[in-house]
Write an enzyme that holds these catalytic residues in place. Structure first.
Site, PDB file in Angstrom:
ATOM      1  N   PHE A  18     -48.524  -6.831  12.077  1.00 11.69           N
ATOM      2  CA  PHE A  18     -47.910  -6.364  13.325  1.00 11.69           C
ATOM      3  C   PHE A  18     -48.689  -6.764  14.562  1.00 11.69           C
ATOM      4  O   PHE A  18     -48.428  -6.274  15.656  1.00 11.69           O
ATOM      5  CB  PHE A  18     -47.782  -4.832  13.310  1.00 11.69           C
ATOM      6  CG  PHE A  18     -47.015  -4.296  12.149  1.00 11.69           C
ATOM      7  CD1 PHE A  18     -45.675  -4.633  11.974  1.00 11.69           C
ATOM      8  CD2 PHE A  18     -47.611  -3.468  11.227  1.00 11.69           C
ATOM      9  CE1 PHE A  18     -44.953  -4.136  10.896  1.00 11.69           C
ATOM     10  CE2 PHE A  18     -46.903  -2.966  10.152  1.00 11.69           C
ATOM     11  CZ  PHE A  18     -45.570  -3.300   9.977  1.00 11.69           C
ATOM     12  N   VAL A  21     -56.030  -8.962  14.697  1.00 11.09           N
ATOM     13  CA  VAL A  21     -57.236  -8.156  14.532  1.00 11.09           C
ATOM     14  C   VAL A  21     -58.323  -8.840  15.361  1.00 11.09           C
ATOM     15  O   VAL A  21     -58.560 -10.037  15.206  1.00 11.09           O
ATOM     16  CB  VAL A  21     -57.675  -8.059  13.059  1.00 11.09           C
ATOM     17  CG1 VAL A  21     -58.949  -7.240  12.921  1.00 11.09           C
ATOM     18  CG2 VAL A  21     -56.561  -7.453  12.214  1.00 11.09           C
ATOM     19  N   ASP A 128     -52.818  -3.285  -2.724  1.00 12.25           N
ATOM     20  CA  ASP A 128     -52.801  -4.619  -2.108  1.00 12.25           C
ATOM     21  C   ASP A 128     -54.197  -5.241  -2.177  1.00 12.25           C
ATOM     22  O   ASP A 128     -54.636  -5.894  -1.231  1.00 12.25           O
ATOM     23  CB  ASP A 128     -52.301  -4.510  -0.668  1.00 12.25           C
ATOM     24  CG  ASP A 128     -51.873  -5.855  -0.072  1.00 12.25           C
ATOM     25  OD1 ASP A 128     -51.644  -6.817  -0.837  1.00 12.25           O
ATOM     26  OD2 ASP A 128     -51.780  -5.945   1.171  1.00 12.25           O
TER      27      ASP A 128
HETATM   28  P1  ADP Z   1     -52.617  -6.855   7.469  1.00 20.18           P
HETATM   29  O1  ADP Z   1     -52.309  -5.466   7.026  1.00 20.18           O
HETATM   30  O2  ADP Z   1     -51.618  -7.307   8.454  1.00 20.18           O
HETATM   31  O3  ADP Z   1     -52.812  -7.808   6.322  1.00 20.18           O
HETATM   32  P2  ADP Z   1     -55.493  -6.645   7.693  1.00 20.18           P
HETATM   33  O4  ADP Z   1     -56.008  -5.266   7.940  1.00 20.18           O
HETATM   34  O5  ADP Z   1     -55.601  -7.149   6.295  1.00 20.18           O
HETATM   35  O6  ADP Z   1     -54.009  -6.771   8.255  1.00 20.18           O
HETATM   36  O7  ADP Z   1     -56.251  -7.656   8.677  1.00 20.18           O
HETATM   37  C1  ADP Z   1     -55.857  -9.021   8.727  1.00 20.18           C
HETATM   38  C2  ADP Z   1     -57.074  -9.914   8.684  1.00 20.18           C
HETATM   39  O8  ADP Z   1     -57.943  -9.626   9.796  1.00 20.18           O
HETATM   40  C3  ADP Z   1     -57.968  -9.736   7.457  1.00 20.18           C
HETATM   41  O9  ADP Z   1     -57.480 -10.477   6.349  1.00 20.18           O
HETATM   42  C4  ADP Z   1     -59.311 -10.241   7.989  1.00 20.18           C
HETATM   43  O10 ADP Z   1     -59.366 -11.646   8.007  1.00 20.18           O
HETATM   44  C5  ADP Z   1     -59.312  -9.747   9.439  1.00 20.18           C
HETATM   45  N1  ADP Z   1     -59.973  -8.423   9.516  1.00 20.18           N
HETATM   46  C6  ADP Z   1     -59.363  -7.235   9.305  1.00 20.18           C
HETATM   47  N2  ADP Z   1     -60.213  -6.204   9.418  1.00 20.18           N
HETATM   48  C7  ADP Z   1     -61.423  -6.745   9.706  1.00 20.18           C
HETATM   49  C8  ADP Z   1     -62.743  -6.190   9.922  1.00 20.18           C
HETATM   50  N3  ADP Z   1     -62.951  -4.883   9.849  1.00 20.18           N
HETATM   51  N4  ADP Z   1     -63.766  -7.045  10.186  1.00 20.18           N
HETATM   52  C9  ADP Z   1     -63.519  -8.378  10.218  1.00 20.18           C
HETATM   53  N5  ADP Z   1     -62.317  -8.959  10.023  1.00 20.18           N
HETATM   54  C10 ADP Z   1     -61.264  -8.167   9.766  1.00 20.18           C
HETATM   55 MG    MG Z   2     -54.244  -7.762   4.835  1.00 22.15          MG
HETATM   56 MG    MG Z   3     -51.613  -4.599   5.379  1.00 21.32          MG
END
Ligand code: ADP
Ligand code: MG
Ligand code: MG
Length: 275
Positions: A18, A21, A128
């Site tokens: 959505f 990050v 997941d």
């Molecule tokens: P989604 O639910 O859309 O998959 P994520 O929470 O997995 O979103 O975040 C997408 C990407 O952003 C991750 O695969 C990673 O590469 C990066 N990312 C997410 N959280 C972090 C974090 N805490 N520190 C560094 N990179 C992050």
């Molecule tokens: Mg993810």
């Molecule tokens: Mg997700």
């Protein structure tokens, strides 16, 4: 530099479902955080799902699970402020080394299991688990993130979940065969086995790679997951080739007395179902 709540927003760390990050730095204290931005518009009717992701993350406090710090709301965005994993995705760490040394894979796997065991003990299933959702901190310790598909499970309902989710390559056979009814915790255990395989081998055991004639569409991939015995690349040690659950997992990491207790669970998992 644009600001979001108390944070200066720096580079993009990843793309979310959505929104982006981003790396954030607290304007006063200089603390680095990850800001998972959710565009209200993009989220639309999925606000309940996002609220659940936040609620679940807020329950979990474990050294191998990203910590939730705060939630910031603006007109356009929801921002989930989480612990920053400066080592990036496990996915890229594996690619950079082609495959991991078994010792390193073992250490990371023990950390993964520690986090998974902990969340299961809190009646949470992740659903997941995959290389893109496992991050590394600056000391190369593993952090589980992305609780967007996570849910509570109840022992009363016989541990059955009704929705199919997560990435097909990490899906357990009972999941692909059961038309949506499956055992939640076992699905995480299977995914953990797929991750262990990928760390040691440098590729996924079941892939939708178009060069694989059985894996180029999802029905075929599922058929492949259900019936193909795994084979390991040559370079792996005899211990792994023999598929022995006695492989010396480092129980020292985070004190894992539970490791002995959960080993039987791995009979579901690809690594142990080889023989
Ligand atoms: P989604 O639910 O859309 O998959 P994520 O929470 O997995 O979103 O975040 C997408 C990407 O952003 C991750 O695969 C990673 O590469 C990066 N990312 C997410 N959280 C972090 C974090 N805490 N520190 C560094 N990179 C992050
Ligand atoms: Mg993810
Ligand atoms: Mg997700």
């Amino acid at each position: 530099v644009p600001k979001f709540g108390a944070y200066f927003m720096l580079q993009t760390l990843g793309e979310g479902e959505f929104g982006k990050v981003k790396l954030g730095i607290h304007s006063k204290y200089g603390e680095e955080v990850a800001v998972k931005l959710i565009r209200r518009q993009a989220a639309g009717g999925k606000m309940a799902k996002i609220a659940r992701e936040i609620e679940i993350l807020d329950m979990l406090k474990h050294p191998n699970i990203v910590r939730l710090y705060d939630v910031v709301e603006t007109d356009k965005y929801f921002g989930i402020i989480i612990e920053y994993a400066s080592g990036g995705e496990l996915f890229d760490h594996i690619l950079a080394h082609r495959y991991l040394k078994e010792r390193d894979a073992c250490r990371l796997f023990a950390q993964l299991i520690s986090g998974v065991w902990y969340m299961h003990s809190k009646n949470i299933v992740h659903r997941d688990l995959k290389l893109e959702n496992l991050l590394l901190d600056r000391n190369r310790n593993l952090l589980i993130t992305d609780f967007g598909f996570a849910n509570r499970f109840s022992h009363n309902k016989n541990d059955l979940m009704e929705t199919m989710c997560g990435s097909p390559c990490y899906a357990a056979p009972e999941l692909v065969n059961s038309e949506g009814l499956y055992v939640g915790t076992a699905a995480d255990v299977w995914s953990a086995g797929v991750i262990l395989f990928a760390m040691c081998a440098g590729y996924l055991p079941f892939d939708d790679d178009p060069t694989n004639p059985d894996g180029n569409d999802i029905t075929k991939l599922y058929a492949y997951i259900s019936r193909t015995p795994l084979s390991f690349p040559e370079h792996l040690s005899e211990t792994i080739h023999s598929g022995a659950p006695t492989y010396p997992l480092s129980c020292a990491t985070h004190g894992l007395p539970c490791m002995v207790g959960i080993l039987p669970l791995f009979s579901h998992s690809p690594l142990w179902s080889l023989s």
